[in-house]
Write an enzyme that holds these catalytic residues in place. Structure first.
Site, PDB file in Angstrom:
ATOM      1  N   LYS A  68       0.811  -1.219   0.000  1.00 35.07           N
ATOM      2  CA  LYS A  68       0.000   0.000   0.000  1.00 35.07           C
ATOM      3  C   LYS A  68       0.845   1.271   0.000  1.00 35.07           C
ATOM      4  CE  LYS A  68      -1.674  -1.345   4.074  1.00 35.07           C
ATOM      5  NZ  LYS A  68      -0.708  -2.383   4.484  1.00 35.07           N
ATOM      6  N   HIS A 196       0.533  -3.245  14.888  1.00 32.90           N
ATOM      7  CA  HIS A 196       1.139  -2.135  14.127  1.00 32.90           C
ATOM      8  C   HIS A 196       1.210  -0.942  15.076  1.00 32.90           C
ATOM      9  CE1 HIS A 196       2.175   0.765  11.158  1.00 32.90           C
ATOM     10  NE2 HIS A 196       2.048  -0.074  10.154  1.00 32.90           N
ATOM     11  N   GLU A 273       6.046  -5.702   8.632  1.00 36.98           N
ATOM     12  CA  GLU A 273       5.376  -5.184   7.423  1.00 36.98           C
ATOM     13  C   GLU A 273       5.842  -3.760   7.127  1.00 36.98           C
ATOM     14  OE1 GLU A 273       1.326  -5.335   8.663  1.00 36.98           O
ATOM     15  OE2 GLU A 273       1.259  -7.513   8.746  1.00 36.98           O
TER      16      GLU A 273
HETATM   17  C1  LIG Z   1      -1.432  -3.387   8.253  1.00 36.98           C
HETATM   18  C2  LIG Z   1      -0.347  -2.448   7.875  1.00 36.98           C
HETATM   19  N1  LIG Z   1       0.896  -2.941   7.742  1.00 36.98           N
HETATM   20  C3  LIG Z   1       1.934  -2.165   7.370  1.00 36.98           C
HETATM   21  C4  LIG Z   1       1.759  -0.815   7.107  1.00 36.98           C
HETATM   22  C5  LIG Z   1       2.956  -0.019   6.698  1.00 36.98           C
HETATM   23  O1  LIG Z   1       3.294   0.902   7.659  1.00 36.98           O
HETATM   24  P1  LIG Z   1       4.595   1.797   7.534  1.00 36.98           P
HETATM   25  O2  LIG Z   1       4.566   2.435   6.203  1.00 36.98           O
HETATM   26  O3  LIG Z   1       4.489   2.755   8.644  1.00 36.98           O
HETATM   27  O4  LIG Z   1       5.775   0.884   7.699  1.00 36.98           O
HETATM   28  C6  LIG Z   1       0.480  -0.249   7.261  1.00 36.98           C
HETATM   29  C7  LIG Z   1       0.257   1.182   7.032  1.00 36.98           C
HETATM   30  O5  LIG Z   1      -0.802   1.720   7.156  1.00 36.98           O
HETATM   31  C8  LIG Z   1      -0.597  -1.095   7.643  1.00 36.98           C
HETATM   32  O6  LIG Z   1      -1.846  -0.607   7.779  1.00 36.98           O
END
Ligand SMILES: Cc1ncc(COP(=O)(O)O)c(C=O)c1O
Length: 442
Positions: A68, A196, A273
């Site tokens: 994402k 998270h 993640e």
């Molecule tokens: C379920 C989940 N995992 C991973 C991420 C990635 O987070 P970051 O970009 O802070 O590492 C997000 C971001 O919204 C998330 O919702």
């Protein structure tokens, strides 16, 4: 001579050639064609650098990149070639990653509230591991995907993070036993715990607390008869050295907590993640001033009263809050422009107001910068622009996301080839980069 990484040209930079040289060249090429469109340049060597740093700092944790954050295919392809797994949140993200040749076991479907048709798609493509945080989700999955491997997402105290997530997702500790008992009655396998700490974490201690909480939930699961073997420590890791906390500070909290609460290195697989950690720094956005107004102090929409300047400079850029700056609506202070044209240090500075290109008044980028007088056609650069930018930009008013040019240094390219050889990723065989057609720039 064109190519190639998933259909995009990838330029390999010979020694001494920098990303700034590529930006220079692209600007000149565009100016020659009287084209002032915004664009991005991505240094894919940064992905390699970030990955090596990850492996050094968090050797027990396997990264599953959060698609994402930036869904550029060349980014995903390089990460896949280095052996990363992927956190996908929807059917389309799953399709993108699987269609690159990544095996389904390297995907975690990390969205605790999923649409039925997306779960069905995951079943059809063999994706087994997915998160949940409520009873209804368990029931839904039990009916559609009875062999799924369920990971219980717990909430954490993440209000100090840039983008807290635990108000929306995550079960409280007091709910966990009931949820896992319910999974048992549905005959759904629960294999682990995820959390998270919020995107853009500013307090690394939250990771340590969350790991301790996860241990409690693990023990409940084991007590209920589940074979708990997956701990997912989520995202939130800083993407640049200028962030409030450094990656090393985060790792210094995580490693001892893992050793204390999950000392057995063989029985529990630990994954994360990360999104912004990998993709923030590789991307530089290059935008153009497409219109300007000089607002005299006497005019009602001048904001110069306090500063005492005689005028405010008002500029309109060809990218804005509905495009690459969409994620900065509440964090405009994180945006720092670099002027492409050199200006002398003694040049007078003005209060500056910057707008995006759309007709919406919310498309306002900044009032905070003091800049020299700029002209229509001048270029501005924004470094560290890869996280939550192109992947959430819109086409509002008919403006499209800035295209990206991809480059990698010769050295990083060689390191990538060595990593690929070491891990012999299945992706390598299916989706290799055609080195014959790479563009070498001096
Ligand atoms: C379920 C989940 N995992 C991973 C991420 C990635 O987070 P970051 O970009 O802070 O590492 C997000 C971001 O919204 C998330 O919702």
């Amino acid at each position: 001579m064109e190519n190639i990484i998933n259909g995009s040209e990838l330029v390999i930079l010979e020694k001494g050639v920098t990303i700034m040289d590529i930006i220079d060249q692209k600007i000149k090429e565009q100016m020659f064609r009287e084209n002032t469109d915004a664009f991005s340049v991505a240094d894919l060597g940064d992905l390699v650098h970030q990955h090596l740093q990850w492996q050094r700092a968090l050797p027990r944790v396997k990264p599953f990149y959060a698609v994402k954050c930036n869904n550029s295919k060349p980014v995903a392809q390089i990460l896949a070639q280095m052996g990363l797994g992927f956190d996908c949140a929807s059917k389309n993200e799953i399709a993108t990653i699987l269609d690159m040749g990544v095996p389904a076991e390297r995907i975690i479907y990390a969205n605790p509230c999923k649409e039925v048709s997306h779960i069905k798609y995951a079943v059809s493509r063999g994706v087994q591991t997915m998160t949940f945080d409520n009873k209804d989700e368990l029931l839904k999955v039990a009916m559609i995907h009875p062999t799924a491997k369920m990971v219980l997402r717990i909430a954490v105290n993440d209000f100090t993070s840039l983008l807290p997530l635990s108000e929306k997702f995550g079960a409280s500790l007091s709910e966990c036993r009931q949820l896992m008992e319910y999974a048992k009655t549905l005959d759904l396998d629960t294999i682990g715990v995820s959390f998270h700490v919020g995107s853009g974490c500013t307090d690394p201690k939250i990771y340590a607390q969350a790991i301790a909480d996860a241990r409690v939930v693990f023990d409940i699961g084991i007590h209920l008869g589940f074979q708990m073997y997956l701990l997912d420590i989520g995202g939130g890791f800083p993407g640049t050295a200028e962030d409030k906390v450094t990656f090393e500070e985060v790792a210094a909290e995580i490693n001892p907590a893992l050793d204390m609460y999950f000392p057995d290195k063989t029985e529990v697989q630990i994954i994360a993640e990360p999104g912004r950690y990998y993709v923030t720094s590789p991307f530089t956005l290059v935008v153009n001033i497409i219109a300007r107004k000089l607002v005299e102090k006497s005019q009602p929409n001048s904001n110069d009263e306090e500063a005492g300047n005689e005028k405010t400079m008002v500029y309109y850029l060809n990218d804005g809050l509905y495009g690459s700056f969409c994620n900065f609506a509440n964090y405009r202070d994180l945006l720092k422009p670099i002027l492409y044209k050199k200006h002398s240090l003694d040049q007078k500075l003005y209060n500056t107001r910057i707008w995006g290109p759309t007709c919406d008044a919310r498309d306002h980028i900044s009032d905070a910068w003091m800049l020299p007088e700029l002209e229509i056609g001048d270029w501005l650069l924004f470094k560290n622009n890869g996280a939550y930018t192109s992947s959430i930009s819109t086409t509002f008013n008919g403006f499209h996301a800035a295209p990206t040019h991809y480059a990698i240094s010769e050295e990083a390219w060689e390191t990538l080839q060595n990593i690929k050889k070491e891990i012999q990723s299945p992706v390598e065989e299916q989706d290799d980069v055609d080195t014959q057609h790479l563009v070498i720039r001096q």
